[in-house]
Design a protein around this motif. Structure first.
Motif, PDB file in Angstrom:
ATOM      1  N   VAL A   1       0.493  -0.490  -0.340  1.00 21.56           N
ATOM      2  CA  VAL A   1       0.405   0.109   0.104  1.00 21.56           C
ATOM      3  C   VAL A   1       1.210   1.301  -0.170  1.00 21.56           C
ATOM      4  CG1 VAL A   1      -1.968   1.420   1.680  1.00 21.56           C
ATOM      5  CG2 VAL A   1      -1.714  -1.213   1.572  1.00 21.56           C
ATOM      6  N   VAL A   2       0.761   1.945  -0.847  1.00 25.97           N
ATOM      7  CA  VAL A   2       1.887   3.380  -0.783  1.00 25.97           C
ATOM      8  C   VAL A   2       0.191   4.541  -0.752  1.00 25.97           C
ATOM      9  CG1 VAL A   2       2.180   4.816  -2.774  1.00 25.97           C
ATOM     10  CG2 VAL A   2       2.512   2.355  -3.510  1.00 25.97           C
ATOM     11  N   SER A   3      -0.676   4.025  -0.989  1.00 23.89           N
ATOM     12  CA  SER A   3      -1.692   5.924  -0.331  1.00 23.89           C
ATOM     13  C   SER A   3      -2.945   5.218  -0.085  1.00 23.89           C
ATOM     14  CB  SER A   3      -1.860   7.006  -0.903  1.00 23.89           C
ATOM     15  OG  SER A   3      -2.362   6.716  -2.345  1.00 23.89           O
ATOM     16  N   MET A   4      -3.756   5.750   1.138  1.00 20.42           N
ATOM     17  CA  MET A   4      -4.810   5.602   1.316  1.00 20.42           C
ATOM     18  C   MET A   4      -5.887   6.469   1.584  1.00 20.42           C
ATOM     19  SD  MET A   4      -7.046   3.711   4.340  1.00 20.42           S
ATOM     20  CE  MET A   4      -6.306   4.493   5.107  1.00 20.42           C
ATOM     21  N   GLU A   5      -7.142   7.188   0.460  1.00 22.35           N
ATOM     22  CA  GLU A   5      -7.324   8.196   0.780  1.00 22.35           C
ATOM     23  C   GLU A   5      -9.114   7.326   1.439  1.00 22.35           C
ATOM     24  OE1 GLU A   5      -7.966  10.708  -2.743  1.00 22.35           O
ATOM     25  OE2 GLU A   5      -6.033  10.401  -3.345  1.00 22.35           O
ATOM     26  N   LYS A   6      -9.449   8.630   2.531  1.00 23.29           N
ATOM     27  CA  LYS A   6     -10.652   7.682   3.988  1.00 23.29           C
ATOM     28  C   LYS A   6     -11.443   9.508   3.204  1.00 23.29           C
ATOM     29  CE  LYS A   6      -8.589   8.947   8.039  1.00 23.29           C
ATOM     30  NZ  LYS A   6      -9.130   8.227   8.937  1.00 23.29           N
ATOM     31  N   LYS A   7     -12.721   9.089   3.404  1.00 19.60           N
ATOM     32  CA  LYS A   7     -13.462   9.995   2.912  1.00 19.60           C
ATOM     33  C   LYS A   7     -15.055   9.595   4.156  1.00 19.60           C
ATOM     34  CE  LYS A   7     -17.089  12.638   0.872  1.00 19.60           C
ATOM     35  NZ  LYS A   7     -17.180  13.057  -0.654  1.00 19.60           N
ATOM     36  N   GLN A   8     -15.737  10.390   4.847  1.00 18.05           N
ATOM     37  CA  GLN A   8     -16.571   9.811   5.917  1.00 18.05           C
ATOM     38  C   GLN A   8     -17.578   9.684   4.467  1.00 18.05           C
ATOM     39  OE1 GLN A   8     -17.171  10.837  10.053  1.00 18.05           O
ATOM     40  NE2 GLN A   8     -18.944  10.124   9.970  1.00 18.05           N
ATOM     41  N   ILE A   9     -18.740   9.134   4.262  1.00 16.67           N
ATOM     42  CA  ILE A   9     -20.461   9.734   4.180  1.00 16.67           C
ATOM     43  C   ILE A   9     -21.482   9.555   5.020  1.00 16.67           C
ATOM     44  CG2 ILE A   9     -19.485   9.297   1.485  1.00 16.67           C
ATOM     45  CD1 ILE A   9     -20.247   6.014   1.650  1.00 16.67           C
ATOM     46  N   LYS A  10     -22.155   9.749   4.127  1.00 17.86           N
ATOM     47  CA  LYS A  10     -23.575   9.854   5.008  1.00 17.86           C
ATOM     48  C   LYS A  10     -23.564   8.166   4.822  1.00 17.86           C
ATOM     49  CE  LYS A  10     -28.530  10.072   4.813  1.00 17.86           C
ATOM     50  NZ  LYS A  10     -30.000  10.725   3.978  1.00 17.86           N
ATOM     51  N   TRP A  11     -24.572   7.264   6.335  1.00 13.53           N
ATOM     52  CA  TRP A  11     -24.732   6.464   6.197  1.00 13.53           C
ATOM     53  C   TRP A  11     -25.199   5.421   5.704  1.00 13.53           C
ATOM     54  CZ3 TRP A  11     -23.179   2.304   9.085  1.00 13.53           C
ATOM     55  CH2 TRP A  11     -24.248   1.174   9.552  1.00 13.53           C
TER      56      TRP A  11
END
Length: 89
Positions: A70-80
């Protein structure tokens, strides 16, 4: 508290059992959602469940299974989102 996150994981993440390993980890943590390969070589993972368990899954995604790089990880919280299981597509 239930949360949903979507993550895009980059690096050597296709052809190394990343999706299958993600599914097993998600099941172990009681999460629903999916893992799918993207055309650009990344893997997209949707995780839905208790915040503490999603946090554990996000920490695991940062390195993935032993075969991955794994080089990178982008995360984002979204609506349930409510899902009944964790799918691989």
């Amino acid at each position: 508290m239930n949360v949903s996150y979507i993550a895009h994981v980059s690096g050597k993440v296709q052809g190394v059992y990343f999706r299958a390993s993600s599914q097993q980890v998600a099941i172990d943590y009681g999460l629903s959602g999916y893992a799918k390969n993207l055309d650009d070589g990344d893997v997209e993972v949707l995780m839905c469940g208790e915040e503490k368990d999603v946090d554990k899954m996000l920490a695991w995604l940062a390195h993935g299974p032993p075969e991955a790089d794994v080089v990178s990880m982008e995360k984002k919280q979204i609506k349930w989102q409510q899902h009944n299981f964790f799918a691989i597509s």
